[in-house]
Design a protein around this motif. Structure first.
Motif, PDB file in Angstrom:
ATOM      1  N   ASP A  29      95.485  32.403  68.507  1.00 38.97           N
ATOM      2  CA  ASP A  29      94.612  32.775  69.633  1.00 38.97           C
ATOM      3  C   ASP A  29      94.002  31.538  70.284  1.00 38.97           C
ATOM      4  O   ASP A  29      93.805  31.497  71.501  1.00 38.97           O
ATOM      5  CB  ASP A  29      93.491  33.705  69.157  1.00 38.97           C
ATOM      6  CG  ASP A  29      93.966  35.137  68.950  1.00 38.97           C
ATOM      7  OD1 ASP A  29      95.039  35.492  69.498  1.00 38.97           O
ATOM      8  OD2 ASP A  29      93.281  35.889  68.234  1.00 38.97           O
ATOM      9  N   ALA A  30      93.688  30.551  69.459  1.00 37.34           N
ATOM     10  CA  ALA A  30      93.091  29.316  69.976  1.00 37.34           C
ATOM     11  C   ALA A  30      94.091  28.542  70.838  1.00 37.34           C
ATOM     12  O   ALA A  30      93.706  27.849  71.783  1.00 37.34           O
ATOM     13  CB  ALA A  30      92.605  28.449  68.825  1.00 37.34           C
ATOM     14  N   LEU A  31      95.381  28.656  70.508  1.00 32.94           N
ATOM     15  CA  LEU A  31      96.418  27.958  71.287  1.00 32.94           C
ATOM     16  C   LEU A  31      96.716  28.679  72.593  1.00 32.94           C
ATOM     17  O   LEU A  31      96.989  28.046  73.621  1.00 32.94           O
ATOM     18  CB  LEU A  31      97.698  27.846  70.449  1.00 32.94           C
ATOM     19  CG  LEU A  31      97.616  26.937  69.218  1.00 32.94           C
ATOM     20  CD1 LEU A  31      98.880  27.067  68.377  1.00 32.94           C
ATOM     21  CD2 LEU A  31      97.397  25.476  69.625  1.00 32.94           C
ATOM     22  N   TYR A  69     100.913  38.971  72.471  1.00 31.99           N
ATOM     23  CA  TYR A  69     102.241  38.726  71.908  1.00 31.99           C
ATOM     24  C   TYR A  69     103.280  39.525  72.690  1.00 31.99           C
ATOM     25  O   TYR A  69     103.003  40.648  73.157  1.00 31.99           O
ATOM     26  CB  TYR A  69     102.295  39.163  70.436  1.00 31.99           C
ATOM     27  CG  TYR A  69     101.541  38.276  69.481  1.00 31.99           C
ATOM     28  CD1 TYR A  69     102.158  37.171  68.906  1.00 31.99           C
ATOM     29  CD2 TYR A  69     100.224  38.547  69.130  1.00 31.99           C
ATOM     30  CE1 TYR A  69     101.477  36.353  68.009  1.00 31.99           C
ATOM     31  CE2 TYR A  69      99.530  37.737  68.234  1.00 31.99           C
ATOM     32  CZ  TYR A  69     100.165  36.643  67.690  1.00 31.99           C
ATOM     33  OH  TYR A  69      99.484  35.843  66.807  1.00 31.99           O
ATOM     34  N   SER A  70     104.448  38.955  72.826  1.00 31.81           N
ATOM     35  CA  SER A  70     105.557  39.665  73.460  1.00 31.81           C
ATOM     36  C   SER A  70     106.872  39.134  72.887  1.00 31.81           C
ATOM     37  O   SER A  70     106.926  38.021  72.363  1.00 31.81           O
ATOM     38  CB  SER A  70     105.535  39.492  74.975  1.00 31.81           C
ATOM     39  OG  SER A  70     105.678  38.117  75.318  1.00 31.81           O
ATOM     40  N   TYR A  81     106.644  35.311  71.882  1.00 30.81           N
ATOM     41  CA  TYR A  81     105.655  34.550  72.647  1.00 30.81           C
ATOM     42  C   TYR A  81     104.245  34.992  72.281  1.00 30.81           C
ATOM     43  O   TYR A  81     104.003  36.165  71.985  1.00 30.81           O
ATOM     44  CB  TYR A  81     105.857  34.765  74.146  1.00 30.81           C
ATOM     45  CG  TYR A  81     107.079  34.080  74.718  1.00 30.81           C
ATOM     46  CD1 TYR A  81     106.989  32.798  75.265  1.00 30.81           C
ATOM     47  CD2 TYR A  81     108.322  34.713  74.698  1.00 30.81           C
ATOM     48  CE1 TYR A  81     108.118  32.166  75.792  1.00 30.81           C
ATOM     49  CE2 TYR A  81     109.450  34.086  75.209  1.00 30.81           C
ATOM     50  CZ  TYR A  81     109.333  32.823  75.755  1.00 30.81           C
ATOM     51  OH  TYR A  81     110.451  32.194  76.273  1.00 30.81           O
ATOM     52  N   LYS A  82     103.353  34.012  72.348  1.00 35.18           N
ATOM     53  CA  LYS A  82     101.908  34.307  72.288  1.00 35.18           C
ATOM     54  C   LYS A  82     101.367  33.829  73.622  1.00 35.18           C
ATOM     55  O   LYS A  82     101.150  32.646  73.840  1.00 35.18           O
ATOM     56  CB  LYS A  82     101.249  33.535  71.135  1.00 35.18           C
ATOM     57  CG  LYS A  82      99.727  33.749  71.036  1.00 35.18           C
ATOM     58  CD  LYS A  82      99.417  35.167  70.610  1.00 35.18           C
ATOM     59  CE  LYS A  82      97.938  35.341  70.268  1.00 35.18           C
ATOM     60  NZ  LYS A  82      97.049  35.279  71.441  1.00 35.18           N
ATOM     61  N   GLY A  83     101.199  34.762  74.559  1.00 34.13           N
ATOM     62  CA  GLY A  83     100.911  34.369  75.928  1.00 34.13           C
ATOM     63  C   GLY A  83     102.124  33.621  76.474  1.00 34.13           C
ATOM     64  O   GLY A  83     103.240  34.139  76.488  1.00 34.13           O
ATOM     65  N   LYS A  84     101.928  32.368  76.847  1.00 35.69           N
ATOM     66  CA  LYS A  84     103.038  31.536  77.325  1.00 35.69           C
ATOM     67  C   LYS A  84     103.607  30.634  76.228  1.00 35.69           C
ATOM     68  O   LYS A  84     104.595  29.938  76.445  1.00 35.69           O
ATOM     69  CB  LYS A  84     102.560  30.671  78.496  1.00 35.69           C
ATOM     70  CG  LYS A  84     102.170  31.475  79.731  1.00 35.69           C
ATOM     71  CD  LYS A  84     101.724  30.553  80.861  1.00 35.69           C
ATOM     72  CE  LYS A  84     101.368  31.363  82.099  1.00 35.69           C
ATOM     73  NZ  LYS A  84     100.925  30.489  83.223  1.00 35.69           N
TER      74      LYS A  84
END
Length: 205
Positions: free
Chosen positions: A78-80, A85-86, A93-96
């Motif tokens: 989450d910090a990154l 998630y997708s 992916y975690k976001g981008k």
């Protein structure tokens, strides 16, 4: 003669007394043995109870540690990137952030905590630190119905001392992953090999 008869009678009396004493000591021995049995049983029960209590304590400690690892892994990712998630059919992916293309992210968490880490999207393993005999990461496999039901559908954490992953048993901790809307979309897993934990327990019992 009379003296020899008296001597024999005395001897008979002494033999009778000796037999009586032997019987008395024999009975006393039986009584002592019987009275010692409850103490022995209590000792066995205490030992078994202490062993079970220790095992339960160690297992509880292991699961609390695994919970901390699973939670920390979520916080770290989450910090990154705070996005959801997708999975696009090939990469997680975690976001981008492409988690699949950056396996060292999970590896660092696993190495620092002497544990294995896995991310499930739905009930399917999409990123993990667990490898097979060839060194390939074990992805694309699915959870059992029980774990999926409890964690994905029920929103509960789930623990087990014998999670079978590719033929090896693990102490495992599963906790739901939620998207930014609060819906459960996956699972974070943290685990340690059962063999090492069992060895730790048996050497201390």
């Amino acid at each position: 003669d009379i003296s020899s008869q008296v001597s024999c009678e005395r001897k008979s009396c002494m033999d009778m007394q000796k037999d009586k004493n032997n019987r008395r000591f024999g009975i006393r021995g039986v009584i002592i043995s019987i009275s010692a049995v409850p103490g022995l049983i209590v000792g066995i029960i205490v030992t078994i109870f202490a062993s079970l209590t220790m095992r339960a304590g160690v297992e509880d400690q292991v699961f609390r540690g695994l919970k901390g690892i699973a939670t920390s892994a979520q916080y770290a990712l989450d910090a990154l990137d705070s996005g959801d998630y997708s999975f696009d059919g090939q990469n997680l992916y975690k976001g981008k952030l492409n988690v699949t293309a950056n396996p060292e992210l999970l590896d660092r968490i696993a190495t620092a905590n002497d544990a294995e880490v896995t991310i499930f999207i739905g009930d399917t393993r999409r990123a993990t630190t667990i490898t097979n005999a060839s060194g390939d990461r074990i992805v694309g496999t699915s959870l059992t119905g029980t774990i999926s039901s409890k964690v994905l559908n029920g929103g509960e954490d789930y623990t087990d001392t014998k999670i079978d992953i590719n033929g090896s048993n693990y102490y495992g901790y599963y906790t739901p992953i939620k998207n930014n809307a609060g819906a459960i979309i996956g699972i974070m897993f943290a685990g340690r090999p059962s063999e090492s934990i069992e060895h730790y327990i048996t050497t201390r019992l």
